[in-house]
Design a protein around this motif. Structure first.
Motif, PDB file in Angstrom:
ATOM      1  N   PRO A 277      -5.425  -3.201  -1.244  1.00  0.00           N
ATOM      2  CA  PRO A 277      -5.414  -3.648   0.154  1.00  0.00           C
ATOM      3  C   PRO A 277      -5.126  -5.142   0.278  1.00  0.00           C
ATOM      4  O   PRO A 277      -5.702  -5.957  -0.445  1.00  0.00           O
ATOM      5  CB  PRO A 277      -6.830  -3.312   0.636  1.00  0.00           C
ATOM      6  CG  PRO A 277      -7.326  -2.264  -0.299  1.00  0.00           C
ATOM      7  CD  PRO A 277      -6.710  -2.575  -1.617  1.00  0.00           C
ATOM      8  N   ARG A 278      -4.218  -5.490   1.199  1.00  0.00           N
ATOM      9  CA  ARG A 278      -3.901  -6.892   1.449  1.00  0.00           C
ATOM     10  C   ARG A 278      -3.669  -7.089   2.943  1.00  0.00           C
ATOM     11  O   ARG A 278      -3.214  -6.183   3.645  1.00  0.00           O
ATOM     12  CB  ARG A 278      -2.652  -7.321   0.676  1.00  0.00           C
ATOM     13  CG  ARG A 278      -2.766  -7.213  -0.847  1.00  0.00           C
ATOM     14  CD  ARG A 278      -1.554  -7.840  -1.522  1.00  0.00           C
ATOM     15  NE  ARG A 278      -1.481  -7.545  -2.935  1.00  0.00           N
ATOM     16  CZ  ARG A 278      -2.172  -8.170  -3.883  1.00  0.00           C
ATOM     17  NH1 ARG A 278      -3.004  -9.143  -3.543  1.00  0.00           N
ATOM     18  NH2 ARG A 278      -2.033  -7.828  -5.158  1.00  0.00           N
ATOM     19  N   SER A 279      -3.922  -8.294   3.397  1.00  0.00           N
ATOM     20  CA  SER A 279      -3.681  -8.641   4.793  1.00  0.00           C
ATOM     21  C   SER A 279      -2.250  -9.119   4.976  1.00  0.00           C
ATOM     22  O   SER A 279      -1.554  -9.464   4.013  1.00  0.00           O
ATOM     23  CB  SER A 279      -4.645  -9.738   5.236  1.00  0.00           C
ATOM     24  OG  SER A 279      -4.340 -10.959   4.569  1.00  0.00           O
ATOM     25  N   ILE A 300       6.647  -0.662  10.684  1.00  0.00           N
ATOM     26  CA  ILE A 300       7.611   0.417  10.421  1.00  0.00           C
ATOM     27  C   ILE A 300       7.113   1.312   9.290  1.00  0.00           C
ATOM     28  O   ILE A 300       7.157   2.548   9.381  1.00  0.00           O
ATOM     29  CB  ILE A 300       8.990  -0.178  10.081  1.00  0.00           C
ATOM     30  CG1 ILE A 300       9.569  -0.874  11.320  1.00  0.00           C
ATOM     31  CG2 ILE A 300       9.943   0.930   9.586  1.00  0.00           C
ATOM     32  CD1 ILE A 300      10.867  -1.599  11.062  1.00  0.00           C
ATOM     33  N   LEU A 301       6.624   0.703   8.213  1.00  0.00           N
ATOM     34  CA  LEU A 301       6.114   1.486   7.087  1.00  0.00           C
ATOM     35  C   LEU A 301       4.894   2.303   7.481  1.00  0.00           C
ATOM     36  O   LEU A 301       4.708   3.436   7.023  1.00  0.00           O
ATOM     37  CB  LEU A 301       5.771   0.556   5.924  1.00  0.00           C
ATOM     38  CG  LEU A 301       6.963  -0.133   5.243  1.00  0.00           C
ATOM     39  CD1 LEU A 301       6.469  -1.175   4.239  1.00  0.00           C
ATOM     40  CD2 LEU A 301       7.853   0.891   4.552  1.00  0.00           C
ATOM     41  N   HIS A 302       4.059   1.749   8.355  1.00  0.00           N
ATOM     42  CA  HIS A 302       2.879   2.486   8.816  1.00  0.00           C
ATOM     43  C   HIS A 302       3.277   3.678   9.662  1.00  0.00           C
ATOM     44  O   HIS A 302       2.749   4.783   9.493  1.00  0.00           O
ATOM     45  CB  HIS A 302       1.951   1.552   9.596  1.00  0.00           C
ATOM     46  CG  HIS A 302       0.693   2.227  10.061  1.00  0.00           C
ATOM     47  ND1 HIS A 302       0.534   2.694  11.342  1.00  0.00           N
ATOM     48  CD2 HIS A 302      -0.445   2.537   9.393  1.00  0.00           C
ATOM     49  CE1 HIS A 302      -0.656   3.243  11.461  1.00  0.00           C
ATOM     50  NE2 HIS A 302      -1.270   3.162  10.290  1.00  0.00           N
ATOM     51  N   ARG A 303       4.227   3.495  10.573  1.00  0.00           N
ATOM     52  CA  ARG A 303       4.674   4.615  11.409  1.00  0.00           C
ATOM     53  C   ARG A 303       5.335   5.702  10.565  1.00  0.00           C
ATOM     54  O   ARG A 303       5.280   6.891  10.915  1.00  0.00           O
ATOM     55  CB  ARG A 303       5.638   4.118  12.486  1.00  0.00           C
ATOM     56  CG  ARG A 303       4.968   3.318  13.600  1.00  0.00           C
ATOM     57  CD  ARG A 303       5.886   3.207  14.813  1.00  0.00           C
ATOM     58  NE  ARG A 303       7.107   2.491  14.503  1.00  0.00           N
ATOM     59  CZ  ARG A 303       7.246   1.176  14.643  1.00  0.00           C
ATOM     60  NH1 ARG A 303       6.235   0.431  15.055  1.00  0.00           N
ATOM     61  NH2 ARG A 303       8.396   0.587  14.345  1.00  0.00           N
ATOM     62  N   ARG A 309      -3.769   1.506   7.039  1.00  0.00           N
ATOM     63  CA  ARG A 309      -4.358   0.234   7.417  1.00  0.00           C
ATOM     64  C   ARG A 309      -5.806   0.464   7.844  1.00  0.00           C
ATOM     65  O   ARG A 309      -6.162   1.517   8.380  1.00  0.00           O
ATOM     66  CB  ARG A 309      -3.576  -0.430   8.549  1.00  0.00           C
ATOM     67  CG  ARG A 309      -3.547   0.344   9.866  1.00  0.00           C
ATOM     68  CD  ARG A 309      -2.629  -0.347  10.867  1.00  0.00           C
ATOM     69  NE  ARG A 309      -2.542   0.388  12.122  1.00  0.00           N
ATOM     70  CZ  ARG A 309      -1.645   0.130  13.072  1.00  0.00           C
ATOM     71  NH1 ARG A 309      -0.756  -0.845  12.887  1.00  0.00           N
ATOM     72  NH2 ARG A 309      -1.625   0.836  14.185  1.00  0.00           N
ATOM     73  N   ALA A 310      -6.644  -0.522   7.563  1.00  0.00           N
ATOM     74  CA  ALA A 310      -8.060  -0.431   7.908  1.00  0.00           C
ATOM     75  C   ALA A 310      -8.573  -1.830   8.220  1.00  0.00           C
ATOM     76  O   ALA A 310      -8.166  -2.810   7.580  1.00  0.00           O
ATOM     77  CB  ALA A 310      -8.855   0.188   6.763  1.00  0.00           C
ATOM     78  N   HIS A 315     -10.116  -8.948   9.540  1.00  0.00           N
ATOM     79  CA  HIS A 315      -8.792  -8.751   8.971  1.00  0.00           C
ATOM     80  C   HIS A 315      -8.393  -7.277   9.000  1.00  0.00           C
ATOM     81  O   HIS A 315      -9.231  -6.391   8.864  1.00  0.00           O
ATOM     82  CB  HIS A 315      -8.749  -9.259   7.525  1.00  0.00           C
ATOM     83  CG  HIS A 315      -9.079 -10.703   7.390  1.00  0.00           C
ATOM     84  ND1 HIS A 315      -8.207 -11.704   7.730  1.00  0.00           N
ATOM     85  CD2 HIS A 315     -10.220 -11.326   6.956  1.00  0.00           C
ATOM     86  CE1 HIS A 315      -8.771 -12.882   7.503  1.00  0.00           C
ATOM     87  NE2 HIS A 315      -9.994 -12.679   7.042  1.00  0.00           N
ATOM     88  N   VAL A 316      -7.090  -7.037   9.140  1.00  0.00           N
ATOM     89  CA  VAL A 316      -6.525  -5.697   8.985  1.00  0.00           C
ATOM     90  C   VAL A 316      -5.836  -5.655   7.631  1.00  0.00           C
ATOM     91  O   VAL A 316      -4.952  -6.472   7.337  1.00  0.00           O
ATOM     92  CB  VAL A 316      -5.509  -5.375  10.103  1.00  0.00           C
ATOM     93  CG1 VAL A 316      -4.856  -4.013   9.843  1.00  0.00           C
ATOM     94  CG2 VAL A 316      -6.210  -5.364  11.458  1.00  0.00           C
ATOM     95  N   LEU A 317      -6.264  -4.735   6.780  1.00  0.00           N
ATOM     96  CA  LEU A 317      -5.727  -4.625   5.430  1.00  0.00           C
ATOM     97  C   LEU A 317      -4.822  -3.412   5.323  1.00  0.00           C
ATOM     98  O   LEU A 317      -5.151  -2.330   5.802  1.00  0.00           O
ATOM     99  CB  LEU A 317      -6.863  -4.513   4.404  1.00  0.00           C
ATOM    100  CG  LEU A 317      -7.866  -5.676   4.396  1.00  0.00           C
ATOM    101  CD1 LEU A 317      -8.894  -5.470   3.297  1.00  0.00           C
ATOM    102  CD2 LEU A 317      -7.166  -7.014   4.242  1.00  0.00           C
ATOM    103  N   TYR A 318      -3.687  -3.615   4.669  1.00  0.00           N
ATOM    104  CA  TYR A 318      -2.706  -2.550   4.466  1.00  0.00           C
ATOM    105  C   TYR A 318      -2.712  -2.133   2.990  1.00  0.00           C
ATOM    106  O   TYR A 318      -2.967  -2.953   2.107  1.00  0.00           O
ATOM    107  CB  TYR A 318      -1.308  -3.024   4.858  1.00  0.00           C
ATOM    108  CG  TYR A 318      -1.121  -3.242   6.335  1.00  0.00           C
ATOM    109  CD1 TYR A 318      -1.517  -4.444   6.939  1.00  0.00           C
ATOM    110  CD2 TYR A 318      -0.564  -2.257   7.136  1.00  0.00           C
ATOM    111  CE1 TYR A 318      -1.355  -4.647   8.298  1.00  0.00           C
ATOM    112  CE2 TYR A 318      -0.400  -2.458   8.508  1.00  0.00           C
ATOM    113  CZ  TYR A 318      -0.792  -3.656   9.079  1.00  0.00           C
ATOM    114  OH  TYR A 318      -0.637  -3.840  10.409  1.00  0.00           O
TER     115      TYR A 318
END
Length: 325
Positions: A277-279, A300-303, A309-310, A315-318
């Motif tokens: 996980p990274r911000s 785009i990668l999330h969609r 993401r959490a 912070h939001v970490l991907y």
């Protein structure tokens, strides 16, 4: 070792399938038999679902017991490339009685629990089975439905994207290298040799089986790291099924160049950084990009279902899906 002998007709019956119920069973087995191989997030999510919804029977049957075997009827034979969850649950609930008796007899008499040791079959399982196979199957289908919705449904779009991308990659391998080489590439313990598909088991396994088959179903999973053999049996087995092999889905960064229209060089670099996980800010510093640029590509990668993401604190970490298991 498992030997599946395939003639010309059998090779023509080799097919791939994406199985939501299979993914649920793989997760259950890891929670019960080898939880240390799961990331903390998956382990917490699965155990919380089992505890909160009181899915004790499912935990016992799906966990595989001390010896590791989890009955195969919890992974119904996929009738199509992608089987919807309701169809799979109906298949579990209507499993033939003789099939349930056969698989549970195998489990109770040495595949999951050893009656001659300190690990006999749990009383909960025996009591539930005492109410009849039909009731047993319906109860497990109900508990599996609750487990699916609590533990897997939130992540299924992303998991499904990865599994379908894996099958696309395997199709590319077949086109470029032929079916035999594509089969050899599926898993380190899976081998095509002299007309036989061989599943090499762990060195401590005493299970040996050779069978002739007119088809094989291959299904990828994000919860395994080696090929697993399911369901195929010798002649005379009650309600016989097509041999099914579960193999580890390819990591996101192992997908072929055909995925480049979606990913591209920048997004591949992002995915490479997201094994943990990274911000957005952290990734931007590591790749010497602006936070706005990183944020745009991450959305785009999330969609597309390739990253999760959490929120943690402020912070939001991907994290890429391939780094979750």
């Amino acid at each position: 070792m498992i030997r599946i002998r395939l003639g010309a007709r059998g090779l023509g019956g080799v097919r791939f399938a994406v199985s939501p119920m299979g993914s649920a069973k793989d997760l259950l087995r890891l929670v019960g038999f080898n939880p240390g191989t799961l990331t903390p997030s998956w382990r917490s999510r699965a155990t919380d679902a089992l505890t909160r919804h009181r899915l004790g029977l499912l935990a016992v049957v799906g966990g595989g017991g001390p010896l590791g075997y989890a009955p195969d009827f919890l992974r119904p034979e996929p009738p199509a490339f992608l089987t919807d969850i309701d169809t799979a649950l109906h298949q579990i609930a209507t499993t033939p009685q003789e099939r349930i008796r056969y698989e549970l007899a195998e489990a109770v008499n040495g595949h999951s629990w050893d009656p001659g040791s300190g690990h006999p079959a749990p009383r909960q399982l025996l009591q539930a089975l005492g109410r009849g196979e039909d009731h047993f199957a319906r109860r497990l289908a109900d508990e599996m439905a609750r487990f699916w919705h609590a533990a897997l449904k939130p992540s299924w779009p992303a998991i499904r994207t990865r599994l379908e991308a894996d099958v696309t990659a395997r199709a590319s391998d077949i086109t470029q290298y032929g079916l035999a080489e594509a089969l050899n590439r599926l898993a380190p313990n899976l081998e095509w040799r002299d007309g036989e598909l061989l599943v090499h088991l762990r060195t401590d396994s005493i299970h040996r089986l050779t069978l002739d088959a007119e088809a094989v179903i291959l299904t990828p999973s994000v919860f395994v790291d080696r090929a697993l053999f399911c369901a195929g049996e010798p002649p005379g087995t009650p309600a016989p099924r097509t041999p099914l092999i579960v193999y580890p889905a390819a990591k996101v960064d192992c997908l072929p160049p055909a995925q480049d229209p979606l990913i591209g060089a920048t997004r591949r670099k992002l995915l490479a950084e997201l094994s943990q996980p990274r911000s957005t800010t952290e990734i931007a510093k590591r790749l010497y990009l602006s936070p706005a640029t990183v944020s745009y590509h991450l959305q785009i990668l999330h969609r597309a279902g390739l990253v999760t993401r959490a929120r943690r604190s402020r912070h939001v970490l991907y994290q890429r899906l391939g780094g979750m298991v």
